[in-house]
Design a protein around this motif. Structure first.
Motif, PDB file in Angstrom:
ATOM      1  N   SER A 482       1.975  93.806  29.823  1.00  0.00           N
ATOM      2  CA  SER A 482       3.072  92.833  29.887  1.00  0.00           C
ATOM      3  C   SER A 482       2.687  91.578  29.096  1.00  0.00           C
ATOM      4  CB  SER A 482       3.383  92.475  31.345  1.00  0.00           C
ATOM      5  OG  SER A 482       2.222  91.982  31.966  1.00  0.00           O
ATOM      6  N   GLU A 483       3.689  90.952  28.487  1.00  0.00           N
ATOM      7  CA  GLU A 483       3.377  89.799  27.642  1.00  0.00           C
ATOM      8  C   GLU A 483       3.547  88.488  28.405  1.00  0.00           C
ATOM      9  OE1 GLU A 483       6.389  90.667  24.604  1.00  0.00           O
ATOM     10  OE2 GLU A 483       7.282  88.737  25.099  1.00  0.00           O
ATOM     11  N   PHE A 484       2.840  87.464  27.975  1.00  0.00           N
ATOM     12  CA  PHE A 484       2.972  86.130  28.573  1.00  0.00           C
ATOM     13  C   PHE A 484       2.612  85.082  27.523  1.00  0.00           C
ATOM     14  CE2 PHE A 484      -1.550  85.003  29.255  1.00  0.00           C
ATOM     15  CZ  PHE A 484      -2.143  86.252  29.065  1.00  0.00           C
ATOM     16  N   TRP A 485       3.178  83.894  27.764  1.00  0.00           N
ATOM     17  CA  TRP A 485       2.843  82.783  26.878  1.00  0.00           C
ATOM     18  C   TRP A 485       1.603  82.078  27.417  1.00  0.00           C
ATOM     19  CZ3 TRP A 485       4.382  80.817  22.298  1.00  0.00           C
ATOM     20  CH2 TRP A 485       5.550  81.334  21.734  1.00  0.00           C
ATOM     21  N   VAL A 486       0.700  81.705  26.517  1.00  0.00           N
ATOM     22  CA  VAL A 486      -0.512  81.011  26.961  1.00  0.00           C
ATOM     23  C   VAL A 486      -0.755  79.804  26.054  1.00  0.00           C
ATOM     24  CG1 VAL A 486      -2.099  82.468  25.616  1.00  0.00           C
ATOM     25  CG2 VAL A 486      -2.946  81.322  27.640  1.00  0.00           C
ATOM     26  N   SER A 487      -1.194  78.717  26.688  1.00  0.00           N
ATOM     27  CA  SER A 487      -1.607  77.577  25.858  1.00  0.00           C
ATOM     28  C   SER A 487      -3.138  77.536  25.885  1.00  0.00           C
ATOM     29  CB  SER A 487      -0.993  76.276  26.383  1.00  0.00           C
ATOM     30  OG  SER A 487      -1.920  75.600  27.171  1.00  0.00           O
ATOM     31  N   LEU A 488      -3.729  77.469  24.718  1.00  0.00           N
ATOM     32  CA  LEU A 488      -5.203  77.479  24.603  1.00  0.00           C
ATOM     33  C   LEU A 488      -5.677  76.090  24.203  1.00  0.00           C
ATOM     34  CD1 LEU A 488      -5.773  80.647  22.400  1.00  0.00           C
ATOM     35  CD2 LEU A 488      -5.771  80.515  24.871  1.00  0.00           C
ATOM     36  N   ASP A 489      -6.737  75.675  24.843  1.00  0.00           N
ATOM     37  CA  ASP A 489      -7.366  74.407  24.477  1.00  0.00           C
ATOM     38  C   ASP A 489      -8.832  74.738  24.246  1.00  0.00           C
ATOM     39  OD1 ASP A 489      -7.692  71.757  24.129  1.00  0.00           O
ATOM     40  OD2 ASP A 489      -6.575  71.191  25.937  1.00  0.00           O
ATOM     41  N   ILE A 490      -9.233  74.948  22.999  1.00  0.00           N
ATOM     42  CA  ILE A 490     -10.593  75.437  22.707  1.00  0.00           C
ATOM     43  C   ILE A 490     -11.453  74.285  22.184  1.00  0.00           C
ATOM     44  CG2 ILE A 490     -11.974  77.166  21.483  1.00  0.00           C
ATOM     45  CD1 ILE A 490      -9.417  78.812  21.120  1.00  0.00           C
ATOM     46  N   VAL A 491     -12.655  74.149  22.776  1.00  0.00           N
ATOM     47  CA  VAL A 491     -13.565  73.060  22.376  1.00  0.00           C
ATOM     48  C   VAL A 491     -14.948  73.662  22.084  1.00  0.00           C
ATOM     49  CG1 VAL A 491     -14.610  70.884  23.126  1.00  0.00           C
ATOM     50  CG2 VAL A 491     -12.356  71.509  23.946  1.00  0.00           C
ATOM     51  N   PRO A 492     -15.568  73.276  20.953  1.00  0.00           N
ATOM     52  CA  PRO A 492     -16.944  73.769  20.715  1.00  0.00           C
ATOM     53  C   PRO A 492     -17.950  72.925  21.504  1.00  0.00           C
ATOM     54  CG  PRO A 492     -16.206  72.460  18.865  1.00  0.00           C
ATOM     55  CD  PRO A 492     -15.094  72.455  19.855  1.00  0.00           C
ATOM     56  N   PHE A 493     -19.009  73.557  22.036  1.00  0.00           N
ATOM     57  CA  PHE A 493     -20.023  72.822  22.806  1.00  0.00           C
ATOM     58  C   PHE A 493     -21.383  72.902  22.118  1.00  0.00           C
ATOM     59  CE2 PHE A 493     -17.037  72.214  26.055  1.00  0.00           C
ATOM     60  CZ  PHE A 493     -17.552  71.209  26.863  1.00  0.00           C
ATOM     61  N   ALA A 494     -22.053  71.736  22.031  1.00  0.00           N
ATOM     62  CA  ALA A 494     -23.360  71.690  21.347  1.00  0.00           C
ATOM     63  C   ALA A 494     -24.478  71.601  22.382  1.00  0.00           C
ATOM     64  CB  ALA A 494     -23.411  70.471  20.439  1.00  0.00           C
ATOM     65  N   ASN A 495     -25.664  72.118  22.010  1.00  0.00           N
ATOM     66  CA  ASN A 495     -26.822  71.974  22.908  1.00  0.00           C
ATOM     67  C   ASN A 495     -27.478  70.615  22.672  1.00  0.00           C
ATOM     68  OD1 ASN A 495     -28.243  72.230  20.550  1.00  0.00           O
ATOM     69  ND2 ASN A 495     -29.053  74.250  20.983  1.00  0.00           N
ATOM     70  N   GLN A 496     -28.633  70.395  23.347  1.00  0.00           N
ATOM     71  CA  GLN A 496     -29.273  69.071  23.255  1.00  0.00           C
ATOM     72  C   GLN A 496     -29.691  68.710  21.837  1.00  0.00           C
ATOM     73  OE1 GLN A 496     -32.265  69.373  26.256  1.00  0.00           O
ATOM     74  NE2 GLN A 496     -31.025  68.254  27.723  1.00  0.00           N
ATOM     75  N   GLU A 497     -29.963  69.757  21.038  1.00  0.00           N
ATOM     76  CA  GLU A 497     -30.381  69.487  19.645  1.00  0.00           C
ATOM     77  C   GLU A 497     -29.188  69.254  18.736  1.00  0.00           C
ATOM     78  OE1 GLU A 497     -32.000  72.603  21.008  1.00  0.00           O
ATOM     79  OE2 GLU A 497     -33.244  71.026  21.885  1.00  0.00           O
ATOM     80  N   GLY A 498     -27.987  69.354  19.311  1.00  0.00           N
ATOM     81  CA  GLY A 498     -26.781  69.110  18.513  1.00  0.00           C
ATOM     82  C   GLY A 498     -26.247  70.351  17.833  1.00  0.00           C
TER      83      GLY A 498
END
Ligand SMILES: Cc1cc2nc3c(=O)[nH]c(=O)nc-3n(C[C@H](O)[C@H](O)[C@H](O)COP(=O)(O)O)c2cc1C
Length: 640
Positions: A482-498
């Motif tokens: 079945s289909e559905f609408w989705v809103s995505l909020d994607i964020v990249p995450f860095a480690n302590q070294e960046g």
């Protein structure tokens, strides 16, 4: 036998051979020459049995004496001869078998009973014959023993030599000849000073040699010698060989290669220093506890400081004094584990001098410390870690039970733009129907299908490749299709070294919202169509305010088709115009009231001001106005 004196002039090399043979057999040179002449002329030695016996006895005694002294010296310096043969294998394995055989031969011969005793006296006519036979067998045996000993010493890995009182070599083994790149025989008779040793070696050796000659005692010294084989350190032992009058007849000199031993000792010293350094400079607290009595045998300063004791105080305590009662309970189990595994890492708690407890992580191992079995423990306080772990646990719970779906993917997946899912929360399962174990390791693309908007996918792809955050709305498909609408909020995450390591997406189902939006769009469209097609004029105006928030003007935002016809102007010509360009100015106040009070304005007819040159407003128009945002919407009938 009558002796005559003859003078010969012999070649140098023959003289050398005679001399070395004389040295080797401990006879004077004349005796050697006579023996050689006899052998050459094949004449029998005319010697009375008594003389012969005497000579032989002396020779046997001398050889015996030397053998005894050599044996003693070798054993003193190098331990058991048998054990020393193990060392021989390195450089002298070629002779190992021979040595084994010959050593056992020497041993058996030295032990007696001798062969002679098994030889029955009855086989000889007279007692003299028997005695002669006995002497010759003995002489042969001793000669054989001397040869065997020479071979054993030659095969010995340490350089060994014998120097007479004048410092001439009377014996050198193979190792010493090798050291000086020579053969054994040519070295015999040479003075040790002819070896051309460097002065820093020559001087101490000479001093010690003289000391041995005078004191009749052993002397040792360590020297470094650089030969063609490289630079080596030797420990020299000089031992006196005493004659019957107890004066030094010769010196036996045994050098032992101690390069490796010194290297090991240096390495050991360095390693001990490193250990001490590590122990004291370790950031962790370090304890050494007696495995049996549990007493603190040693601890570093950090350990004392953290527990609030002085170093001396800590060394007077036992492990039980620094553990919390709860930690002490699991002691038996820890000791059992240590005994079976040798080392373990576990969590426990330590008690400060003031009674407060601190959670710690301990890494313990069994060591030997000053001759006893001890437990060495590196202790690290983990209060902060524990707090962080608790926070993490709460956050994990919050994330897991969040209403929104949360998806975490790795950045460095095999295919960089096709990230692999490493985590999904329960919201994701609720939204998509996929259980974590069904989706982890897969790509989120699995949720896409026929109707998934490709422009949105491209937008995500572009952002992910630049490691930038991105928002998107698209159609996805649940596990059941079945289909559905989705809103995505994607964020990249860095480690302590960046370095970016993960993407985190918060996803929300927006199917309902999308339906509302569609409906809104539809109703807006309907409204617009109605507004555009109505016969009445309609205008939307927004207020223009000054710094004190007073309305100073209204600007045209929208006008419908009827207005354009009525005014005979296009929309473009009218939008943005000021109030005064479209309405009689006396209406301004009334519109202000509409906006400020929200009360609509209804006027049956406009009192036309015929003196007013307003070309847009007909005198009998009906006007209605209502507040719309920070402005108003007005309709009126055009009565041309
Ligand atoms: C953390 C994360 C979660 C994602 N979740 C979804 C999702 O739920 N639905 C979806 O259609 N795409 C999702 N994507 C995007 C796709 O995995 C993919 O990156 C996107 O379709 C662009 O790549 P493509 O053009 O090669 O398909 C997600 C991406 C990331 C990094």
């Amino acid at each position: 036998m009558k002796r005559k004196k003859l003078t010969f002039r012999l070649p140098e090399d023959l003289i050398e051979q005679i001399e070395s043979r004389a040295l080797a057999t401990d006879r004077d040179r004349t005796a050697v020459v006579i023996e050689l002449l006899r052998l050459g002329l094949e004449t029998e030695e005319e010697e009375s049995p008594q003389e012969g016996f005497k000579n032989l006895s002396q020779q046997i005694k001398a050889v015996d004496h030397k053998l005894a002294q050599l044996t003693q010296a070798v054993q003193l310096n190098s331990g058991e001869l048998v054990s020393s043969q193990a060392l021989i294998s390195k450089d002298f394995c070629r002779s190992e078998k021979t040595i084994d055989h010959q050593t056992s031969y020497v041993a058996s011969r030295l032990q007696s009973p001798t062969v002679i005793e098994s030889d029955s006296i009855n086989n000889y006519n007279t007692g003299d014959e028997f005695e002669q036979r006995r002497q010759s067998v003995l002489a042969a045996m001793i000669g054989q023993q001397a040869r065997v000993f020479d071979q054993v010493l030659s095969a010995y890995p340490d350089p060994i030599c014998v120097l007479d009182r004048l410092g001439r070599f009377t014996y050198v083994n193979y190792a010493i000849a090798l050291l000086f790149q020579s053969e054994q025989n040519p070295m015999l008779g040479k003075n040790w000073q002819e070896l051309d040793l460097p002065p820093e070696l020559m001087k101490p050796l000479d001093t010690q040699r003289k000391r041995v000659l005078m004191s009749r005692r052993n002397a040792t010294l360590e020297v470094e010698y650089t030969s063609y084989q490289g630079s080596y350190q030797y420990e020299y032992t000089l031992s006196p060989i005493l004659d019957a009058n107890n004066s030094v007849e010769a010196i036996i000199c045994i050098a032992r290669d101690i390069t490796e031993r010194n290297q090991v000792q240096t390495a050991l010293r360095e390693s001990e220093a490193k250990y001490r350094n590590l122990f004291e400079s370790a950031h962790d607290s370090v304890f050494i506890i007696d495995a049996e009595t549990q007493r603190v045998l040693n601890a570093n300063w950090n350990a004392a400081r953290r527990l609030g004791y002085t170093h001396a105080e800590l060394l007077s305590l036992s492990a039980r004094d620094i553990e919390t009662p709860a930690a002490a309970e699991s002691n038996c189990e820890i000791i059992t584990q240590l005994q079976t595994k040798g080392s373990i890492v576990y969590e426990s708690s330590y008690q400060h001098k003031n009674g407060t407890a601190t959670p710690v992580e301990i890494s313990s191992g069994v060591i030997e410390y000053e001759g006893r079995l001890a437990i060495q423990s590196f202790v690290r306080e983990i209060s902060k870690r524990k707090q962080a772990e608790e926070k993490l646990r709460l956050l994990e719970l919050a994330v897991f039970h969040a209403n929104d779906a949360i998806v975490i993917t790795k950045v460095d997946s095999p295919e960089p733009l096709d990230p692999q899912i490493v985590y999904v929360n329960s919201g994701f399962t609720k939204m998509t129907g996929y259980q974590p174990e069904e989706i982890i390791g897969k790509t989120p693309r699995i949720l896409q299908g026929e109707k998934t908007n490709s422009t949105q996918k491209f937008k995500i792809k572009q952002a992910l490749s630049k490691r930038q955050p991105v928002k998107a709305e698209l159609i996805n498909y649940r596990q059941d299709g079945s289909e559905f609408w989705v809103s995505l909020d994607i964020v990249p995450f860095a480690n302590q070294e960046g370095h970016y390591t993960h993407f985190v997406a918060v996803q929300r189902e927006i199917t309902e919202q999308k339906q509302w939006e569609l409906e809104l769009q539809y109703s807006e469209k309907m409204f617009r169509t109605a507004v555009e097609n109505m016969l009445n004029c309609l205008g939307i105006y927004s207020a223009v305010r000054d710094e004190s928030n007073q309305i100073v003007d209204f600007k045209v935002k929208h006008l419908n088709l009827a207005t354009c016809v009525c005014n005979n102007l296009t929309q473009e010509e009218q939008i943005g115009c000021s109030f005064g360009q479209l309405f009689p100015t006396e209406l301004f106040e009334q519109f202000c009231l509409v906006v400020e009070t929200g009360r609509p304005l209804m006027r049956e007819s406009l009192i036309g001001d015929h003196t007013h040159s307003n070309k847009f407003m007909s005198p009998n128009s009906e006007l209605r106005a209502a507040k719309l945002g920070d402005g108003f919407v007005a309709t009126w009938r055009c009565c041309d």
